[in-house]
Write a protein that holds these residues in place. Structure first.
Motif, mmCIF file in Angstrom:
data_model
loop_
_atom_site.group_PDB
_atom_site.id
_atom_site.type_symbol
_atom_site.label_atom_id
_atom_site.label_comp_id
_atom_site.label_asym_id
_atom_site.label_seq_id
_atom_site.Cartn_x
_atom_site.Cartn_y
_atom_site.Cartn_z
ATOM 1 N N GLU A 73 -0.706 2.068 -9.514
ATOM 2 C CA GLU A 73 0.622 2.550 -9.112
ATOM 3 C C GLU A 73 0.917 3.935 -9.698
ATOM 4 O OE1 GLU A 73 4.270 2.290 -7.125
ATOM 5 O OE2 GLU A 73 2.608 0.878 -7.012
ATOM 6 N N ARG A 111 11.045 -3.508 -10.238
ATOM 7 C CA ARG A 111 12.013 -3.609 -9.141
ATOM 8 C C ARG A 111 11.459 -4.399 -7.968
ATOM 9 N NH1 ARG A 111 13.361 2.269 -8.162
ATOM 10 N NH2 ARG A 111 12.352 2.643 -10.121
ATOM 11 N N ALA A 112 10.163 -4.232 -7.708
ATOM 12 C CA ALA A 112 9.538 -4.942 -6.591
ATOM 13 C C ALA A 112 9.138 -6.363 -6.973
ATOM 14 C CB ALA A 112 8.313 -4.178 -6.112
ATOM 15 N N ARG A 155 8.974 0.781 -10.879
ATOM 16 C CA ARG A 155 8.797 0.383 -9.473
ATOM 17 C C ARG A 155 8.249 -1.036 -9.369
ATOM 18 N NH1 ARG A 155 6.961 5.817 -8.931
ATOM 19 N NH2 ARG A 155 4.793 5.131 -9.107
#
Length: 126
Positions: free
Chosen positions: A47, A34-35, A31
């Protein structure tokens, strides 16, 4: 009656928790990548919902996070690229400003001379 092996059962629980933690951390890293966010122990721990100590104590996770952190640091952001461009163009900017100062000093000198001439003409009229 079947014998109950407490050690075996605890080992199974430990292995399942370890697998769950590894999957949480893997998903959290995915994540963050991707961010395009910073990858470090704090961000991964928050996270994934695990303790930082877990990440530091697990050698494979620690090495992976450190590697990803270094890769993220090496990739320059737009702001850093702009800063690098400014550093590279610094000499050209300085030269340009020097020429501008010289031109303005020359104009200032010309205006002072014109002012002297104008004062002389005003003085002659009296």
């Amino acid at each position: 009656m079947a014998t109950y092996d407490r050690k075996k059962h605890l080992k199974q629980i430990h292995e399942s928790r370890k697998a769950i933690t590894m999957s949480k951390v893997d998903e959290a890293i995915k994540r963050l990548v991707r961010a395009n966010l910073g990858i470090n122990f704090n961000s991964v721990a928050s996270e994934a919902g695990v303790a930082k100590a877990t990440l530091y104590n697990n050698a494979t996770l620690r090495e992976r996070i450190e590697t990803l952190r270094q890769q993220h640091i090496k990739s320059l952001s737009a702001k850093q690229v702009k800063y690098e461009m400014n550093e590279n163009n610094k000499d050209a900017i300085i030269e340009s400003l020097k020429r501008k100062v010289k031109r303005l000093e020359h104009e200032n000198k010309d205006f002072r001379n014109q002012l002297k001439v104008a004062y002389a003409e005003v003085y002659k009229k009296f």
